[in-house]
Design a protein around this motif. Structure first.
Motif, PDB file in Angstrom:
ATOM      1  N   LEU A  37       0.827  -1.206   0.000  1.00 12.92           N
ATOM      2  CA  LEU A  37       0.000   0.000   0.000  1.00 12.92           C
ATOM      3  C   LEU A  37       0.862   1.257   0.000  1.00 12.92           C
ATOM      4  CD1 LEU A  37      -2.861  -1.123   2.393  1.00 12.92           C
ATOM      5  CD2 LEU A  37      -2.914  -0.956  -0.107  1.00 12.92           C
ATOM      6  N   LYS A  38       2.007   1.208   0.640  1.00  9.83           N
ATOM      7  CA  LYS A  38       2.932   2.351   0.622  1.00  9.83           C
ATOM      8  C   LYS A  38       3.423   2.604  -0.805  1.00  9.83           C
ATOM      9  CE  LYS A  38       7.134   4.121   2.655  1.00  9.83           C
ATOM     10  NZ  LYS A  38       8.376   3.804   3.328  1.00  9.83           N
ATOM     11  N   LEU A  39       3.768   1.535  -1.522  1.00 10.29           N
ATOM     12  CA  LEU A  39       4.204   1.668  -2.916  1.00 10.29           C
ATOM     13  C   LEU A  39       3.107   2.312  -3.767  1.00 10.29           C
ATOM     14  CD1 LEU A  39       6.049   1.020  -5.405  1.00 10.29           C
ATOM     15  CD2 LEU A  39       4.849  -1.158  -5.514  1.00 10.29           C
ATOM     16  N   LEU A  40       1.879   1.874  -3.562  1.00 10.31           N
ATOM     17  CA  LEU A  40       0.772   2.403  -4.363  1.00 10.31           C
ATOM     18  C   LEU A  40       0.486   3.873  -4.076  1.00 10.31           C
ATOM     19  CD1 LEU A  40      -1.664  -0.637  -4.277  1.00 10.31           C
ATOM     20  CD2 LEU A  40      -0.208   0.113  -6.179  1.00 10.31           C
ATOM     21  N   GLU A  45       7.466   6.476  -7.216  1.00 13.51           N
ATOM     22  CA  GLU A  45       7.890   5.074  -7.299  1.00 13.51           C
ATOM     23  C   GLU A  45       6.942   4.271  -8.184  1.00 13.51           C
ATOM     24  OE1 GLU A  45       9.433   1.504  -4.367  1.00 13.51           O
ATOM     25  OE2 GLU A  45       8.841   3.419  -3.515  1.00 13.51           O
ATOM     26  N   LEU A  46       5.651   4.547  -8.076  1.00 14.94           N
ATOM     27  CA  LEU A  46       4.663   3.854  -8.903  1.00 14.94           C
ATOM     28  C   LEU A  46       4.864   4.195 -10.381  1.00 14.94           C
ATOM     29  CD1 LEU A  46       2.230   1.978  -8.891  1.00 14.94           C
ATOM     30  CD2 LEU A  46       0.775   3.984  -8.551  1.00 14.94           C
ATOM     31  N   LEU A  47       5.070   5.472 -10.688  1.00 15.03           N
ATOM     32  CA  LEU A  47       5.312   5.869 -12.075  1.00 15.03           C
ATOM     33  C   LEU A  47       6.605   5.254 -12.616  1.00 15.03           C
ATOM     34  CD1 LEU A  47       4.210   9.614 -12.114  1.00 15.03           C
ATOM     35  CD2 LEU A  47       3.096   7.682 -13.240  1.00 15.03           C
ATOM     36  N   SER A  48       7.603   5.142 -11.765  1.00 10.06           N
ATOM     37  CA  SER A  48       8.860   4.516 -12.178  1.00 10.06           C
ATOM     38  C   SER A  48       8.634   3.051 -12.551  1.00 10.06           C
ATOM     39  CB  SER A  48       9.881   4.626 -11.047  1.00 10.06           C
ATOM     40  OG  SER A  48      11.034   3.901 -11.357  1.00 10.06           O
ATOM     41  N   LEU A  49       7.863   2.351 -11.725  1.00  9.06           N
ATOM     42  CA  LEU A  49       7.553   0.951 -12.004  1.00  9.06           C
ATOM     43  C   LEU A  49       6.762   0.817 -13.305  1.00  9.06           C
ATOM     44  CD1 LEU A  49       7.311  -2.073 -11.175  1.00  9.06           C
ATOM     45  CD2 LEU A  49       5.252  -1.414  -9.920  1.00  9.06           C
ATOM     46  N   GLU A  64       9.665 -10.691 -11.087  1.00 13.37           N
ATOM     47  CA  GLU A  64       9.956  -9.952 -12.313  1.00 13.37           C
ATOM     48  C   GLU A  64       9.759  -8.454 -12.099  1.00 13.37           C
ATOM     49  OE1 GLU A  64       8.357 -13.404 -15.381  1.00 13.37           O
ATOM     50  OE2 GLU A  64       7.226 -11.557 -15.175  1.00 13.37           O
ATOM     51  N   LEU A  65       9.010  -8.095 -11.068  1.00 18.08           N
ATOM     52  CA  LEU A  65       8.716  -6.689 -10.796  1.00 18.08           C
ATOM     53  C   LEU A  65       9.841  -5.989 -10.047  1.00 18.08           C
ATOM     54  CD1 LEU A  65       4.985  -7.204  -9.896  1.00 18.08           C
ATOM     55  CD2 LEU A  65       5.889  -6.055 -11.920  1.00 18.08           C
TER      56      LEU A  65
END
Length: 125
Positions: A37-40, A45-49, A64-65
């Motif tokens: 949830l922190k990542l989201l 960080e989300l845009l980078s992923l 793979e992520l």
């Protein structure tokens, strides 16, 4: 008018999330729920992923992520063109055991319809 506003916001790189709380109902995700949830909620960080995915539909499973909290998840991403404005992206994050055939078909359909709608609206403005 609402679609036109959405087109303008998309040009600003907006991120829309929904259903994050549903991830908490999967037992296999509970160990990393806080990190997930922190990542989201971390826009950069989300845009980078998500920026690592090219046009079309892609599926990435667990490791793979390359993100620790995503080890037990799968990410299905559909990137679509929005005229001269760049690309849009629709993604589904869930446990590895999700129904890939159904989700991929729905994402392809949704992103295709959304791209057509956004491109038509963009041309009219």
């Amino acid at each position: 008018r609402i679609v036109l506003e959405l087109v303008r916001e998309i040009g600003d790189g907006e991120v829309y999330l929904g259903g994050q709380q549903n991830l908490l109902s999967y037992r296999e995700l509970s160990d990393n729920a806080h990190q997930l949830l922190k990542l989201l909620t971390d826009r950069e960080e989300l845009l980078s992923l998500l920026s690592s995915f090219d046009s079309g539909v892609h599926v990435a499973l667990g490791n793979e992520l390359l993100q620790n909290p995503l080890g037990a998840t799968s990410l299905i991403v559909s990137r679509y063109p929005i005229g001269r404005r760049g690309d849009g992206l629709v993604a589904v994050l869930g446990p590895i055991r999700i129904d890939y055939a159904r989700i991929i078909a729905n994402l392809e359909y949704f992103s295709d319809r959304l791209a057509k709608l956004l491109n038509e609206t963009s041309e009219e403005s």
